[in-house]
Design a protein around this motif. Structure first.
Motif, PDB file in Angstrom:
ATOM      1  N   HIS A   1      -4.100   5.438   5.599  1.00  0.00           N
ATOM      2  CA  HIS A   1      -4.072   4.479   4.511  1.00  0.00           C
ATOM      3  C   HIS A   1      -4.210   3.038   4.973  1.00  0.00           C
ATOM      4  O   HIS A   1      -3.805   2.101   4.291  1.00  0.00           O
ATOM      5  CB  HIS A   1      -2.800   4.658   3.685  1.00  0.00           C
ATOM      6  N   LEU A   2      -4.764   2.854   6.147  1.00  0.00           N
ATOM      7  CA  LEU A   2      -5.102   1.527   6.678  1.00  0.00           C
ATOM      8  C   LEU A   2      -6.618   1.463   6.863  1.00  0.00           C
ATOM      9  O   LEU A   2      -7.202   2.392   7.431  1.00  0.00           O
ATOM     10  CB  LEU A   2      -4.423   1.261   8.014  1.00  0.00           C
ATOM     11  N   ALA A   3      -7.223   0.383   6.425  1.00  0.00           N
ATOM     12  CA  ALA A   3      -8.656   0.239   6.679  1.00  0.00           C
ATOM     13  C   ALA A   3      -8.881   0.092   8.169  1.00  0.00           C
ATOM     14  O   ALA A   3      -8.093  -0.570   8.870  1.00  0.00           O
ATOM     15  CB  ALA A   3      -9.179  -1.003   5.939  1.00  0.00           C
ATOM     16  N   PRO A   4      -9.903   0.705   8.718  1.00  0.00           N
ATOM     17  CA  PRO A   4     -10.152   0.607  10.175  1.00  0.00           C
ATOM     18  C   PRO A   4     -10.429  -0.837  10.571  1.00  0.00           C
ATOM     19  O   PRO A   4     -11.014  -1.606   9.830  1.00  0.00           O
ATOM     20  CB  PRO A   4     -11.375   1.508  10.397  1.00  0.00           C
TER      21      PRO A   4
ATOM     22  N   ALA B   1       8.017  12.812   3.877  1.00  0.00           N
ATOM     23  CA  ALA B   1       7.915  13.179   2.456  1.00  0.00           C
ATOM     24  C   ALA B   1       7.192  12.094   1.663  1.00  0.00           C
ATOM     25  O   ALA B   1       7.272  10.903   1.978  1.00  0.00           O
ATOM     26  CB  ALA B   1       9.310  13.412   1.877  1.00  0.00           C
ATOM     27  N   HIS B   2       6.511  12.511   0.629  1.00  0.00           N
ATOM     28  CA  HIS B   2       5.776  11.596  -0.253  1.00  0.00           C
ATOM     29  C   HIS B   2       6.271  11.757  -1.682  1.00  0.00           C
ATOM     30  O   HIS B   2       6.499  12.877  -2.138  1.00  0.00           O
ATOM     31  CB  HIS B   2       4.276  11.914  -0.199  1.00  0.00           C
ATOM     32  N   PRO B   3       6.451  10.695  -2.407  1.00  0.00           N
ATOM     33  CA  PRO B   3       6.304   9.300  -1.979  1.00  0.00           C
ATOM     34  C   PRO B   3       7.644   8.729  -1.496  1.00  0.00           C
ATOM     35  O   PRO B   3       8.642   8.780  -2.209  1.00  0.00           O
ATOM     36  CB  PRO B   3       5.867   8.601  -3.277  1.00  0.00           C
TER      37      PRO B   3
ATOM     38  N   ALA C   1       0.824  -1.213   0.000  1.00  0.00           N
ATOM     39  CA  ALA C   1       0.000   0.000   0.000  1.00  0.00           C
ATOM     40  C   ALA C   1       0.856   1.261   0.000  1.00  0.00           C
ATOM     41  O   ALA C   1       0.344   2.363   0.208  1.00  0.00           O
ATOM     42  CB  ALA C   1      -0.919  -0.002   1.224  1.00  0.00           C
ATOM     43  N   ASN C   2       2.155   1.098  -0.211  1.00  0.00           N
ATOM     44  CA  ASN C   2       3.068   2.234  -0.223  1.00  0.00           C
ATOM     45  C   ASN C   2       3.443   2.578  -1.668  1.00  0.00           C
ATOM     46  O   ASN C   2       3.948   1.720  -2.407  1.00  0.00           O
ATOM     47  CB  ASN C   2       4.331   1.886   0.587  1.00  0.00           C
ATOM     48  N   GLY C   3       3.179   3.809  -2.065  1.00  0.00           N
ATOM     49  CA  GLY C   3       3.394   4.204  -3.455  1.00  0.00           C
ATOM     50  C   GLY C   3       4.825   4.023  -3.927  1.00  0.00           C
ATOM     51  O   GLY C   3       5.075   3.540  -5.033  1.00  0.00           O
TER      52      GLY C   3
END
Length: 467
Positions: A461-464, A440-442, A380-382
Motif C-alpha cells: 500500500h505504498l507507491a514504489p 489483522a485487517h482493518p 492510507a490506513n483504513g
C-alpha cells in the motif's frame, strides 16, 4: 537460613516493584515512603496527567462528532467532574499498590529516610520520632522533583510546577508554558483542548528534543493547527505581575525581547534527582548533579546499596524505574541473568500521540551508521480513517541488512503500537522475520507491517519509490 533484610527508600514505580520482587525472592522487606505510596507517577505525574488527557481528548472529540453524523448540543466542561475522575483513578491504583505490598508481607513505614554508614537508615516519622534500621541491602528509589530555573519572579503566585497544576479548579484563559519537553507539551495539549490559549517557550531549537526530528516537525504543524503557539530558541528572562493580576513573561528570542501575558504560567523545564535529603556524603555514596552513580546492575560504589529510577538520572521514565528495580534486586539476591541493553520505549500523550523506541535518524547519522528508512502514513490506513484520525506517520529505520534499529510513530494509539516495535528491537528482528506475520485487517498495526515491508520495497500500500 535467615532471610536477607532489604530496605527500599521510596514507594514509587521503582520502589514498590523492588520491594515486591525482593519479597518474591524471599527477602524481608521494609519500604520507607515520605509522602504517598505510588510515588510521583501514580500521585502527581503519569497517571493523573493521563486521566486529564482522556478528559481533554473526549471534550475535544465532542466538537468533532458531526463528521461521524452525530450532532451534540449543550455539552459543557465540569471541572469538579474532571478532577473527580482523576482522583478516582489515582485512588484505585494507589490502593491497589498498597494491597500488593500488604499481600507480600512488606512493612511500610511513613517517614523521611537518611542514609548512614554500615547499611543503616535513620527514619524520621511525622510524629517527630527517629528510628534506625539496619539491612543487608538498601535500594534507593527516591525519584525526582521539578527543576526550577533561576528566573526573576518565578515565586510569584500563579507560577506553578507540573505537580501543582494538576490540582487546577479552573481553565486559564491564557496559559504560558516554559519548557517544551514531554511534560510541557502534554499539558499544552490538555489545556488547549480545554479551551486555553496556550503559548510554549522553549530554549532549544526543537521541542521534544529527544525525539526524531522529522516526527517532531510534523507534530509541530499539528500543534500550530490546534492553536498552540510555540517559540523555539527563546529564553524566559523575567516574570512580573500586573495590577490586574495578569502575569507577564519577558522572553528573549531570535529577534530580541518580547512579552507574553497570561493568567497562569507553568514552569516545566525538566526534573532533577530527589537526593539532597538522603545524606549521601555520610554514607560515602558517589553522586553528581545528574544523580547517584551506579553500575550496570544499578549498584552504587557501596556494595549492597542500589539506586534505581529517576534518582540515578539515567532514564527518567516510570517503566525504566520498574525494570531497573528487577535488575537491582535480582543482583542483590544472587539471581544471575545475562545483562544486555534493553530498548526502552517512550510515549508522549499529545494529539496525535507520539511514541518512539530505538535510535533516531539523527543519531544514526551522527554515528555514521548506514541505514534504510521507510515511512507509512496513517492517511492510507483504513482503521485510522474510520476513526477520523488519519493525521500521522509511522517511520521505521534499519541497518543495511534490514535489522530494525528504530521506530518512531505519530498517530492514533501510538503508545500501544510501539510495543510490537519494541519487541522487534529487543529480539533484533529483521524485515524477513516480520513480513511473514499476518496483521489483522482493518487495524492500526497494519501501518507498522507496511512500513517494515517498505524497507525492502515490498510494501503493498505504498507507491514504489521513483528510481
Amino acid at each position: 537460613m535467615t532471610a536477607k533484610k532489604m530496605i527500599v527508600i521510596g514507594g514509587g514505580p521503582g520502589g514498590y516493584v523492588a520491594a515486591i520482587r525482593g519479597a518474591q525472592l524471599g527477602a524481608s522487606v521494609t519500604v520507607i515512603e515520605s509522602n504517598k505510596i505510588g510515588g510521583t507517577c501514580l500521585n502527581d505525574g503519569c497517571i493523573p496527567t493521563k486521566a486529564l488527557y482522556k478528559s481533554a481528548s473526549l471534550y475535544h472529540a465532542m466538537t468533532e462528532t458531526a463528521q461521524f453524523g452525530i450532532h451534540v448540543d449543550g455539552f459543557r466542561l465540569d471541572m469538579a467532574g474532571v478532577q473527580g475522575h482523576k482522583q478516582q483513578v489515582v485512588g484505585t491504583l494507589v490502593d491497589g499498590v498498597a494491597a500488593l505490598l500488604k499481600a507480600n508481607r512488606i512493612d511500610v513505614i511513613s517517614g523521611k529516610a537518611h542514609l548512614m554508614s554500615n547499611r543503616q537508615v535513620a527514619v524520621s516519622t511525622p510524629e517527630g520520632e527517629t528510628t534506625v534500621l539496619s539491612a543487608d541491602g538498601i535500594v534507593i528509589a527516591t525519584g525526582s522533583e521539578p527543576m526550577m530555573p533561576p528566573i526573576e519572579g518565578i515565586d510569584l503566585e500563579g507560577v506553578v510546577t507540573s505537580e501543582q497544576i494538576l490540582k487546577f479548579d479552573f481553565v486559564p484563559k491564557k496559559l504560558t508554558i516554559i519548557g517544551g519537553g514531554v511534560i510541557g507539551m502534554e499539558f499544552a495539549g490538555i489545556f488547549n483542548a480545554f479551551g486555553s490559549e496556550v503559548t510554549v517557550v522553549e530554549f532549544a531549537d526543537q521541542i521534544l528534543g529527544q525525539l526524531d526530528a522529522e516526527i517532531v516537525k510534523r507534530y509541530a504543524v499539528q500543534a500550530k493547527k490546534q492553536g498552540i503557539a510555540i517559540h523555539k530558541q527563546t529564553k524566559a528572562k523575567q516574570i512580573r505581575k500586573l495590577e490586574n493580576q495578569a502575569l507577564v513573561c519577558t522572553c528573549e528570542g531570535k529577534k530580541g525581547d518580547f512579552d507574553i501575558e497570561s493568567d497562569q504560567i507553568l514552569v516545566s523545564v525538566g526534573r532533577i534527582p530527589r537526593i539532597r535529603a538522603l545524606n549521601l556524603d555520610e554514607a560515602e555514596i558517589k553522586y553528581s548533579l545528574k544523580g547517584i552513580e551506579v553500575t550496570e546492575h544499578f549498584e552504587t560504589n557501596q556494595a549492597g546499596i542500589y539506586a534505581i529510577g529517576d534518582c540515578n538520572g539515567k532514564t527518567m521514565l516510570a517503566h525504566a524505574a520498574s525494570h531497573q528495580a528487577i535488575e537491582a534486586v535480582d543482583h542483590f539476591m544472587g539471581v544471575s541473568h545475562e545483562h544486555s541493553a534493553t530498548p526502552i520505549p517512550s510515549c508522549v500523550f499529545v494529539n496525535p500521540e507520539i511514541a518512539s523506541v530505538g535510535l533516531t535518524e539523527e543519531a544514526l547519522k551522527e554515528s555514521g551508521i548506514a541505514y534504510l528508512k521507510s515511512k507509512f502514513m496513517f492517511g492510507a490506513n483504513g482503521k485510522a480513517l474510520t476513526m477520523g484520525e488519519g493525521e500521522g506517520i509511522l517511520k521505521v529505520l534499519s541497518d543495511k541488512d534490514g535489522v530494525l534499529l528504530g521506530v518512531h510513530i505519530m498517530g492514533p494509539h501510538a503508545s500501544d503500537l510501539i510495543h510490537e516495535a519494541t519487541l522487534a528491537l529487543h529480539q533484533a528482528l529483521d524485515v524477513n522475520a516480520i513480513k511473514g506475520m499476518i496483521h489483522a485487517h482493518p487495524t492500526l498495526s497494519e501501518a507498522f507491517h507496511e512500513a517494515v515491508l517498505g524497507l525492502k520495497g515490498e510494501a503493498i500500500h505504498l507507491a514504489p519509490l521513483k528510481k
